[in-house]
Design a protein around this motif. Structure first.
Motif, mmCIF file in Angstrom:
data_model
loop_
_atom_site.group_PDB
_atom_site.id
_atom_site.type_symbol
_atom_site.label_atom_id
_atom_site.label_comp_id
_atom_site.label_asym_id
_atom_site.label_seq_id
_atom_site.Cartn_x
_atom_site.Cartn_y
_atom_site.Cartn_z
ATOM 1 N N UNK B 41 0.840 -1.186 0.000
ATOM 2 C CA UNK B 41 0.000 0.000 0.000
ATOM 3 C C UNK B 41 0.880 1.243 0.000
ATOM 4 N N UNK B 42 0.860 1.960 1.099
ATOM 5 C CA UNK B 42 1.486 3.271 1.196
ATOM 6 C C UNK B 42 3.009 3.230 1.042
ATOM 7 N N UNK B 43 3.679 2.495 1.937
ATOM 8 C CA UNK B 43 5.141 2.493 1.936
ATOM 9 C C UNK B 43 5.688 1.835 0.676
ATOM 10 N N UNK B 44 5.011 0.788 0.188
ATOM 11 C CA UNK B 44 5.461 0.100 -1.017
ATOM 12 C C UNK B 44 5.344 1.002 -2.239
ATOM 13 N N UNK B 45 4.325 1.864 -2.239
ATOM 14 C CA UNK B 45 4.171 2.792 -3.351
ATOM 15 C C UNK B 45 5.396 3.702 -3.454
#
Lengths: 361, 336
Positions: B41-45
């Motif tokens: 989600x957020x961090x992987x983006x």
């Protein structure tokens, strides 16, 4: 003692070898990664001091677990006592403003009593209702977790911040730094020394030890087990509470941040187990695990080995040391028996060797 | 005992000897996150943006995960400095004031703060701020359209939609604010139920929260909770209901149940900012806004979405999206 040191060394070396193989299989450079692990945890002043600062709470939660377990009081509530200790000093630190020489001792006293109070609940339930502290301390962890989360995201929240945390405590309560080495480390070492003294050189320490080995024997010998049990729980809780407090007073943020407990409580339990509840062993393993956890960032930074990798190292060390402790002792005994046997046999052969040879002829 | 010590010393000396040689020249880019990678989600983006930078500009990059451990926040900043990073992208939830201190101490480093606005006294921190309200508005539009369309499998007549947030913080509140606006734009009767899980890393809690919302009559739940939200998507699949993903395209995680994802293109923003540094158009100390119009936020509509929603609904969504972009529909910003 010597055997323990040897098992510990073998455990650590086996863990590092296993880690070496795992990293190589995953396509990382194990030698460079290990170098970075040490380089970012020991080889510079900042690195070394970061390791020591990190060790401080681990020493305290480790001690908390160790003296509990060794006395037969299964206090698994380090997490809760940690949080209540941290919240206690935050609350007092926010509303009381005194000069540092008065404020710091006051806050330390608050931390000790907050942790002791929280462990005291479990001790009370045990003494009054015979409820197992194994269960109650675990349950109280959840209560402390949700209660403090409620406080920092509601009544005590710092509105200017983007995630739940309290405002900073008043400046008088901040621990001094000595070139990057925090006062918290000295506090933890002092606590270790005090516990070592109590454990080995006082009557009460002896009584606790006997209670842990065999409660019935202690009772027959005339110790007041109930009183001793409550005392152990209070001391154990106080230590965990102090660990929580130094994360607020000694950190760089000086506030109760969400997630402040990280994994200190459970790491403490693990350290106590791997150190076989010894006081000095707890201190050494706390330093070792602090080094691993600090160096993990360096590995991630330089050779992109995920920082979670040190959890593997920790787990292998713990498994090996704990699992092989008994068997290693057996093995050492067997080796020494074999050696002695061989000596005896060869002596026998020397003394009556001529007769037997003669018989065969 | 003596031998053990000397063997140990020898190993140490060997390790020192094997130290890394030939450090890369040129820029070094660090990505410091308060949480951990692997949330899909957020961090992987953001991490995808860092990987693209490493590839396209041939610079050395590194990612420092703090895994929500406050003791690691100062260490992460210090390590990035020690590592000689020139550009530091940082997701600073939980250590905004540490970031300010470090930015003041090292004015020649380029600190780019992602997702919130942090201003230091020397004004050297550049902030990348996303207009969450616009993306969440579109998520609200989709959610209201789904709960209104009882011809979809598993949708009940009750007009309830849900949302699961991580912490009750200003950014998540902005999401909810936009989500409600979007839902009410379609149908003012729609009721929005929200649960804050209190954690970003526990899918089990996310699942419980989502199941609670489904049992209250919600047909679709919007997750805004990083890794916790993975449990929300699972709950949707188990209950035969619907969910909306967040930050990365999560439509394929539970096919047939994740209607769409409210993208926050952290990675693209990071790439853009780095591109501007290379081009020399970078302006230090600015607040850069990424909204629906410049692709910073937006819905992920792909084959998974088309499988669930009929063509006319999709057209309606696109129509509304165009209206938001050209300003016909005004999405109100959340005020703290």
């Amino acid at each position: 003692m010597k055997k323990q040191i040897i098992t510990a060394f073998i455990g650590i070396i086996v863990a590092f070898l296993a880690g070496f193989i795992i990293m190589a299989l995953q396509g990382y450079n194990p030698a460079a990664s290990y170098y970075q692990l040490f380089s970012y945890s020991l080889f510079s002043r900042f690195a070394l001091f970061t390791t020591l600062n990190k060790a401080a709470p681990l020493i305290l939660t480790g001690l908390s677990a160790a003296i509990g377990f060794a006395s037969g009081a299964v206090n698994l509530g380090q997490v809760g006592q940690f949080l209540i200790g941290a919240m206690g000093v935050t609350a007092v630190g926010l509303w009381v403003d005194l000069p540092a020489p008065v404020m710091i001792p006051l806050l330390i006293a608050v931390a000790l009593s907050a942790g002791a109070f929280y462990a005291g609940i479990a001790a009370f339930l045990r003494v009054k209702f015979n409820m197992d502290e194994f269960i109650t301390t675990l349950m109280l962890n959840f209560l402390a977790g949700f209660f403090t989360l409620y406080l920092i995201s509601g009544p005590m929240i710092d509105e200017k911040m983007y995630s739940p945390m309290t405002p900073m405590i008043n400046r008088g309560g901040w621990f001094p730094q000595f070139g990057g080495l925090n006062f918290a480390f000295f506090l933890a070492v002092a606590a270790l020394a005090v516990i070592y003294f109590i454990w080995n050189y006082t009557k009460i320490g002896y009584e606790w030890k006997v209670m842990g080995r065999n409660a019935l024997f202690a009772k027959v010998g005339g110790c007041d087990n109930q009183k001793n049990y409550v005392r152990v729980m209070l001391v154990s809780g106080a230590l965990a509470g102090l660990a929580g407090a130094i994360m607020v007073l000694g950190g760089m943020q000086h506030r109760f941040v969400k997630g402040i407990d990280a994994n200190y409580g459970w790491d403490g339990v693990m350290i106590a187990i791997v150190a076989n509840n010894g006081v000095i062993g707890t201190g050494l393993y706390a330093l070792f695990f602090a080094m691993l956890q600090t160096g993990a960032m360096g590995m991630e930074l330089e050779t992109s080995v995920p920082s979670e990798f040190v959890l593997v190292l920790q787990a292998i060390t713990v498994l090996f040391v704990v699992a092989s402790r008994e068997s290693a002792h057996l093995l050492f005994n067997r080796i020494s028996v074999l050696l002695r046997l061989r000596k005896v046999r060869s002596q026998e052969r020397v003394s009556k060797g001529d007769d037997s040879d003669a018989a065969f002829d | 005992m003596k031998r053990t010590v000397s063997v140990f010393a020898l190993i140490l000396v060997l390790l020192v000897g094997l130290s890394l040689t030939g450090a890369a020249t040129g820029h070094r880019v660090a990505y410091i996150i308060n949480g951990g990678l692997g949330d899909q989600s957020f961090y992987d983006s953001g991490q995808r943006g860092i990987e693209r930078i490493a590839e396209d500009f041939e610079v050395k990059t590194t990612t420092i995960e703090c895994n929500f451990d406050p003791a690691k926040y100062p260490q992460a900043l210090q390590s990035a400095i020690q590592w000689n990073a020139d550009v530091i992208f940082v997701i600073s939830y939980g250590f905004e004031d540490l970031l300010k201190q470090y930015a003041d101490m090292y004015p020649d480093k380029k600190f780019i703060n992602i997702d919130t606005v942090v201003e230091n006294s020397a004004d050297t921190i550049t902030s990348v701020d996303f207009i969450e309200e616009e993306g969440a508005f579109m998520a609200g539009v989709v959610a209201a359209l789904v709960t209104n369309d009882t011809s979809l499998e598993g949708v009940n007549p009750e007009m309830v939609i849900g949302a699961v947030g991580g912490d009750e913080d200003p950014v998540i509140k902005a999401f909810i604010y936009g989500y409600e606006q979007g839902a009410h734009y379609i149908d003012p009767e729609v009721k929005v139920e929200t649960i804050y899980a209190g954690t970003w890393t526990d899918p089990v809690k996310g699942k419980q929260a989502a199941k609670q919302l489904y049992s209250k009559g919600a047909d679709i739940v919007f997750q805004i909770a990083s890794l916790t939200g993975a449990g929300v998507l699972e709950a949707a699949a188990e209950e035969g209901k619907y969910a909306i993903g967040v930050d990365s395209n999560q439509n394929g995680l539970q096919p047939g149940h994740v209607v769409t994802s409210d993208l926050k293109n952290v990675g693209d923003a990071i790439y853009d900012v780095y591109q501007s540094i290379v081009d020399g158009t970078f302006e230090q100390g600015k607040v850069l806004e990424y909204g629906l119009a410049n692709g910073g936020v937006g819905l992920a509509i792909d084959e998974y979405t088309e499988e669930i929603l009929p063509e006319e609904t999709l057209n309606k969504i696109r129509e509304i999206q165009d209206k938001v972009i050209n300003g016909e529909i005004e999405v109100k910003r959340y005020q703290g």
